[in-house]
Scaffold this motif. Structure first.
Motif, short mmCIF file in Angstrom:
data_model
loop_
_atom_site.label_atom_id
_atom_site.label_comp_id
_atom_site.label_asym_id
_atom_site.label_seq_id
_atom_site.Cartn_x
_atom_site.Cartn_y
_atom_site.Cartn_z
N VAL A 85 0.87 -1.18 0.00
CA VAL A 85 0.00 0.00 0.00
C VAL A 85 0.90 1.22 0.00
CG1 VAL A 85 -1.76 1.27 1.27
CG2 VAL A 85 -1.78 -1.24 1.26
N ARG A 86 0.68 2.11 -0.97
CA ARG A 86 1.46 3.34 -1.05
C ARG A 86 0.58 4.49 -0.58
NH1 ARG A 86 3.32 -0.05 -4.86
NH2 ARG A 86 5.55 -0.10 -5.25
N SER A 87 0.98 5.11 0.52
CA SER A 87 0.21 6.22 1.08
C SER A 87 1.15 7.12 1.86
CB SER A 87 -0.89 5.68 2.00
OG SER A 87 -1.49 6.74 2.70
N ASN A 88 1.26 8.36 1.42
CA ASN A 88 2.13 9.29 2.11
C ASN A 88 1.59 9.70 3.48
OD1 ASN A 88 4.00 9.25 0.08
ND2 ASN A 88 3.16 11.03 -0.97
N GLY A 136 6.49 -0.07 6.63
CA GLY A 136 6.88 -1.42 7.00
C GLY A 136 5.75 -2.40 6.87
N THR A 137 5.93 -3.55 7.46
CA THR A 137 4.96 -4.64 7.38
C THR A 137 3.98 -4.54 8.54
OG1 THR A 137 6.62 -6.04 6.33
CG2 THR A 137 4.73 -7.15 7.31
N HIS A 138 2.70 -4.74 8.22
CA HIS A 138 1.65 -4.70 9.23
C HIS A 138 0.75 -5.91 9.08
CE1 HIS A 138 2.64 -0.60 10.45
NE2 HIS A 138 2.80 -0.35 9.17
N ARG A 139 0.12 -6.30 10.19
CA ARG A 139 -0.82 -7.41 10.20
C ARG A 139 -2.17 -6.89 10.68
NH1 ARG A 139 1.45 -12.61 10.93
NH2 ARG A 139 -0.03 -13.03 12.59
N VAL A 140 -3.23 -7.26 9.96
CA VAL A 140 -4.57 -6.78 10.30
C VAL A 140 -5.53 -7.97 10.33
CG1 VAL A 140 -5.16 -6.22 7.90
CG2 VAL A 140 -6.35 -5.07 9.75
N ILE A 192 -4.22 -10.85 7.82
CA ILE A 192 -3.66 -10.44 6.52
C ILE A 192 -2.43 -9.58 6.79
CG2 ILE A 192 -4.07 -9.09 4.43
CD1 ILE A 192 -5.69 -11.65 4.52
N THR A 193 -1.35 -9.91 6.11
CA THR A 193 -0.13 -9.13 6.20
C THR A 193 -0.01 -8.25 4.97
OG1 THR A 193 0.93 -10.90 7.44
CG2 THR A 193 2.39 -9.27 6.43
N PHE A 194 0.28 -6.96 5.17
CA PHE A 194 0.49 -6.04 4.04
C PHE A 194 1.64 -5.11 4.37
CE2 PHE A 194 -2.32 -3.76 6.86
CZ PHE A 194 -1.92 -2.44 6.75
N ASN A 195 2.14 -4.43 3.35
CA ASN A 195 3.30 -3.53 3.50
C ASN A 195 2.88 -2.09 3.22
OD1 ASN A 195 5.34 -5.67 3.85
ND2 ASN A 195 4.65 -6.23 1.82
N MET A 196 3.33 -1.18 4.06
CA MET A 196 3.03 0.25 3.90
C MET A 196 4.28 0.94 3.39
SD MET A 196 1.09 2.92 4.12
CE MET A 196 -0.35 2.27 4.93
N LEU A 197 4.12 1.70 2.30
CA LEU A 197 5.20 2.50 1.77
C LEU A 197 4.78 3.94 1.74
CD1 LEU A 197 6.55 0.52 -1.33
CD2 LEU A 197 7.55 0.70 0.93
N ARG A 198 5.70 4.83 2.04
CA ARG A 198 5.49 6.27 1.93
C ARG A 198 6.61 6.83 1.09
NH1 ARG A 198 3.85 8.89 7.75
NH2 ARG A 198 2.08 7.58 8.18
#
Length: 193
Positions: free
Chosen positions: A110-113, A158-162, A180-186
């Motif tokens: 997920v790309r979110s500033n 980084g990596t997050h679990r939801v 669910i594991t996903f990655n956050m990028l800024r």
């Protein structure tokens, strides 16, 4: 020890070896199934694939005003039809046939500033009156409500679990989703040279 770095490496090596210990299943001489990390030789022990352990903060239910009591009973024509299932089977059946996270998907980036992500669940049938959804991110309660979508804000890179949990009005757990594991990028601004 003289060197604290060596001590730190030694201790971290021990903790990593414990964290990745194998669990085995075997049958002992009396016929009992035994699980452990040190099986006897010639026991025919097989490694067990354990699911990921989910550890989360406790649920903090919202305090709401009680609903008014219904004083009239439904007419016989409006009464629910009797089921052919015994009461025990009705209690064992899941309250919802589908409850899973649909967004973000597993291992999605997920790309979110702003560090925001919309999390959605598929829920069949629709949420019943009195039930609610509690959202957890990185094992901490991040929100609750009655809508199948929530926006999580200020997530770090980084990596997050939801995962999500369905609760009834008393705070009892009905069902939960898979994690669910996903990655956050800024986007970061590099300094000018």
């Amino acid at each position: 020890m003289r060197n604290p770095v060596l001590l730190l490496l030694f201790l971290s090596g021990i903790s990593l070896s414990v964290a990745h210990a194998e669990v085995y299943r075997w049958v002992d001489a009396t016929g009992r199934v035994v699980y452990g990390d040190n099986p006897p030789k010639k026991s025919g022990a097989k490694a067990v694939d354990l699911p990921t352990l989910t550890i989360a903060d406790g649920y903090a239910p919202k305090v709401t005003a009680p609903e008014p009591a219904v004083t009239s009973s439904p007419a016989p024509a409006e009464a629910a039809p009797a089921s052919d299932m015994p009461p025990e089977a009705a209690e064992e059946a899941p309250a919802y046939s589908e409850f899973k996270i649909t967004s973000p998907t597993a291992d999605e980036t997920v790309r979110s500033n702003t560090g925001s992500v919309d999390v959605s669940v598929a829920l069949t049938p629709s949420l019943k009156s009195g039930d609610g959804i509690v959202w957890y991110v990185d094992s901490k309660q991040a929100g609750s409500g009655v809508t199948p979508t929530v926006t999580l804000n200020d997530l770090t890179v980084g990596t997050h679990r939801v995962f999500a949990v369905l609760n009834d009005a008393a705070g009892n757990i009905i069902q939960n989703t898979e994690t669910i594991t996903f990655n956050m990028l800024r986007q970061t601004a590099l300094p000018k040279r």
